[in-house]
Design a protein around this motif. Structure first.
Motif, mmCIF file in Angstrom:
data_model
loop_
_atom_site.group_PDB
_atom_site.id
_atom_site.type_symbol
_atom_site.label_atom_id
_atom_site.label_comp_id
_atom_site.label_asym_id
_atom_site.label_seq_id
_atom_site.Cartn_x
_atom_site.Cartn_y
_atom_site.Cartn_z
ATOM 1 N N ASN A 54 -13.972 -72.301 2.833
ATOM 2 C CA ASN A 54 -13.323 -72.321 1.533
ATOM 3 C C ASN A 54 -14.359 -72.523 0.440
ATOM 4 O OD1 ASN A 54 -10.234 -72.294 1.845
ATOM 5 N ND2 ASN A 54 -10.880 -73.763 3.407
ATOM 6 N N GLY A 55 -14.223 -71.753 -0.641
ATOM 7 C CA GLY A 55 -15.132 -71.889 -1.761
ATOM 8 C C GLY A 55 -14.705 -72.993 -2.712
ATOM 9 N N ARG A 56 -15.408 -73.107 -3.811
ATOM 10 C CA ARG A 56 -15.100 -74.097 -4.833
ATOM 11 C C ARG A 56 -14.000 -73.571 -5.741
ATOM 12 N NH1 ARG A 56 -17.589 -78.976 -4.246
ATOM 13 N NH2 ARG A 56 -17.583 -79.231 -6.515
ATOM 14 N N TYR A 57 -13.177 -74.480 -6.234
ATOM 15 C CA TYR A 57 -12.221 -74.103 -7.276
ATOM 16 C C TYR A 57 -12.968 -73.822 -8.584
ATOM 17 C CZ TYR A 57 -8.599 -76.095 -4.218
ATOM 18 O OH TYR A 57 -7.765 -76.361 -3.165
ATOM 19 N N ARG A 58 -13.960 -74.632 -8.822
ATOM 20 C CA ARG A 58 -14.742 -74.511 -10.052
ATOM 21 C C ARG A 58 -16.218 -74.580 -9.669
ATOM 22 N NH1 ARG A 58 -10.411 -77.724 -10.367
ATOM 23 N NH2 ARG A 58 -8.825 -77.257 -11.959
ATOM 24 N N GLY A 59 -16.958 -73.550 -10.031
ATOM 25 C CA GLY A 59 -18.363 -73.494 -9.684
ATOM 26 C C GLY A 59 -19.182 -74.533 -10.435
ATOM 27 N N THR A 60 -20.283 -74.936 -9.835
ATOM 28 C CA THR A 60 -21.201 -75.878 -10.471
ATOM 29 C C THR A 60 -22.630 -75.361 -10.308
ATOM 30 O OG1 THR A 60 -21.594 -77.208 -8.472
ATOM 31 C CG2 THR A 60 -19.671 -77.792 -9.826
ATOM 32 N N VAL A 61 -23.557 -76.018 -10.966
ATOM 33 C CA VAL A 61 -24.960 -75.622 -10.859
ATOM 34 C C VAL A 61 -25.453 -75.743 -9.428
ATOM 35 C CG1 VAL A 61 -27.306 -76.153 -11.617
ATOM 36 C CG2 VAL A 61 -25.401 -76.270 -13.254
ATOM 37 N N LYS A 62 -24.954 -76.749 -8.704
ATOM 38 C CA LYS A 62 -25.421 -77.016 -7.344
ATOM 39 C C LYS A 62 -24.676 -76.217 -6.288
ATOM 40 C CE LYS A 62 -26.928 -81.774 -8.275
ATOM 41 N NZ LYS A 62 -26.776 -83.201 -7.870
ATOM 42 N N HIS A 63 -23.545 -75.619 -6.638
ATOM 43 C CA HIS A 63 -22.722 -74.946 -5.636
ATOM 44 C C HIS A 63 -22.495 -73.485 -6.022
ATOM 45 C CE1 HIS A 63 -21.596 -79.238 -5.228
ATOM 46 N NE2 HIS A 63 -21.571 -78.952 -3.940
ATOM 47 N N THR A 64 -22.667 -72.586 -5.054
ATOM 48 C CA THR A 64 -22.333 -71.181 -5.263
ATOM 49 C C THR A 64 -20.831 -71.055 -5.471
ATOM 50 O OG1 THR A 64 -24.161 -70.576 -3.800
ATOM 51 C CG2 THR A 64 -22.554 -68.866 -4.303
ATOM 52 N N GLY A 65 -20.448 -70.256 -6.443
ATOM 53 C CA GLY A 65 -19.041 -70.277 -6.877
ATOM 54 C C GLY A 65 -18.105 -69.294 -6.222
ATOM 55 N N PHE A 66 -18.387 -68.842 -5.015
ATOM 56 C CA PHE A 66 -17.472 -67.899 -4.362
ATOM 57 C C PHE A 66 -16.141 -68.582 -4.044
ATOM 58 C CE2 PHE A 66 -20.063 -69.768 -0.961
ATOM 59 C CZ PHE A 66 -19.094 -70.226 -0.087
ATOM 60 N N ASP A 67 -15.072 -67.769 -3.932
ATOM 61 C CA ASP A 67 -13.751 -68.308 -3.596
ATOM 62 C C ASP A 67 -13.577 -68.535 -2.101
ATOM 63 O OD1 ASP A 67 -13.095 -68.321 -6.249
ATOM 64 O OD2 ASP A 67 -11.855 -66.510 -6.184
ATOM 65 N N GLY A 68 -14.197 -67.688 -1.311
ATOM 66 C CA GLY A 68 -14.091 -67.846 0.139
ATOM 67 C C GLY A 68 -15.149 -67.024 0.842
ATOM 68 N N LEU A 69 -15.612 -67.497 1.972
ATOM 69 C CA LEU A 69 -16.542 -66.745 2.812
ATOM 70 C C LEU A 69 -15.865 -66.530 4.157
ATOM 71 C CD1 LEU A 69 -19.331 -65.500 3.325
ATOM 72 C CD2 LEU A 69 -20.111 -67.760 4.093
ATOM 73 N N TRP A 70 -15.640 -65.260 4.505
ATOM 74 C CA TRP A 70 -14.933 -64.903 5.730
ATOM 75 C C TRP A 70 -15.931 -64.274 6.705
ATOM 76 C CZ3 TRP A 70 -10.082 -61.832 3.615
ATOM 77 C CH2 TRP A 70 -9.420 -62.638 2.669
#
Length: 417
Positions: free
Chosen positions: A112-128
């Protein structure tokens, strides 16, 4: 105190022993009282989870995602429609979780991706990541009213490639959109430099693919379904037509083999000049197994189910009763891919519905597997399966095997009614 509460008519709270109001994690509510939740709107379900707001790394998010992993695929589509048709707080975030769960139902391992992207986290919604090793970076959009920056989505994939999370040659992007009318977005993709790396599908079509996947058994058909989501050149449509033909053929062959479909389809048949509809009882068998094992199962294929916690696997088939007046017997087909599916889990069972859900055998797979070598088989150029033939005499059930093999008394595996 948790702000989420649920009213249970005529039921005491398990924690406070008081009437009417009960505080309990959403997945536990579903497990203990599913009827209390089945008609709830998705925004109500979110309110019952954690603090009632979908936030990254929050109890609400954890509970809501766990709940989605326990419900049927049809319920997922209902919740998706509610997110699209009703504007409420966090509806887009809820849709993101629902779409990721549909991806899981298709057979992908989901991050599961982030709801809201941040500088430290890649902002994809999901990786399948599918069993073939191909990875899809999913992006969920409720609408294409506003122009989507394809470069942003491509940068998510590039960041994952740079971190060696995915390989460039075995990864792509998928836009999952709420609307069916996506002409502008399609044109935008075709005119971009990402045209060969990205595809688009509606939530409804994605859910229908998951539904088809749950109706077939052949792993090669499931692989072809996965391939639809991967960028290919579809000037020639044979690959798509092959999926439709193969799915229909898989169902037809199972029907001819006498396994499951004969008892679950609702198309009227003709017998003695009269139309009748066979009794559908496979799902009733699953419900009985759930009660017996204390697990909630989610359908994976026509006969395959996995518990919501992914710890227990079940293969459930149903047979009509043959020769009821003289020698009642039941016939099932058991396939190598069913065997492989059950072997993936440390705890797994074979459930056999004999004429009705009231006559149900639940056999540990560890014991069932030892009997396979003594069973008859059918093998041709396209498939192979074992014959499971069970005869009933009163309340006793006997497994007949190949000539020279001792029959096996299955009576001890009958679930009490």
């Amino acid at each position: 105190m948790r702000k989420n509460l649920l009213t249970f008519p005529n039921k005491k709270c398990c924690r406070t022993n008081s009437w009417a109001r009960c505080f309990m994690p959403l997945p536990d509510l579903w497990k203990s009282s599913p009827d209390q939740l089945k008609d709830k709107q998705v925004q109500q379900l979110i309110a019952f989870a954690g603090g009632g707001r979908l936030l990254d790394d929050s109890p609400c998010s954890t509970e809501f995602r766990s709940f989605l992993g326990s419900v049927s695929s049809a319920s997922l589509l209902t919740y998706a429609d509610q997110c699209l048709e009703q504007s409420f707080q966090d509806s887009g975030l809820a849709l993101q979780d629902i779409v990721n769960e549909i991806g899981a139902r298709l057979g992908a391992h989901i991050t599961n991706g982030r709801y809201r992207g941040t500088v430290k986290h890649t902002g994809f919604d999901g990786l399948w990541v599918f069993p073939s090793g191909h990875a899809i970076v999913a992006e969920v959009k409720t609408t294409d009213t506003y122009r989507i920056d394809l470069n942003t989505i491509a940068n998510y994939r590039r960041a994952l490639i740079n971190k060696e999370v995915v390989a460039e040659a075995k990864s792509s992007m998928l836009l999952v959109v709420g609307r069916q009318d996506t002409g502008d977005l399609e044109a935008q993709i075709r005119g971009s430099r990402h045209a060969w790396d990205i595809r688009i599908i509606s939530v409804d079509a994605l859910a229908r693919l998951a539904s088809i996947k749950e109706e077939v058994e052949d792993p090669s058909i499931v692989q072809r379904i996965h391939n639809i989501l991967i960028p290919h050149e579809f000037t020639r449509l044979d690959a798509i037509a092959d999926i439709l033909f193969s799915a229909a053929e898989d169902i037809r062959q199972e029907d001819g083999a006498g396994s499951t479909i004969e008892e679950t389809k609702s198309v009227p048949l003709v017998k003695d000049g009269r139309k009748f509809i066979p009794v559908a009882f496979q799902e009733a068998c699953v419900q009985r197994v759930q009660s017996n094992l204390g697990s909630s199962f989610v359908r994976q294929s026509r006969t395959g189910y996995v518990s919501a916690d992914k710890l227990v696997a079940l293969s459930c088939s149903a047979s009509k009763e043959h020769n009821p007046d003289t020698s009642p017997n039941y016939w099932f087909a058991f396939h190598p891919h069913q065997r492989a599916f059950l072997k993936e889990h440390s705890q797994s069972y074979v459930a056999l519905g004999c004429g009705s859900s009231e006559r149900l055998l639940l056999i540990p797979f560890s014991e069932f597997e030892t009997w396979l070598d003594g069973m008859g088989t059918t093998a041709n150029d396209t498939r192979m399966y074992w014959h499971i033939t069970i005869f009933r005499k009163g309340n006793s059930y006997i497994l007949r095997r190949s000539k020279g093999e001792e029959p096996i008394d299955l009576t001890r595996f009958v679930l009490p009614t």
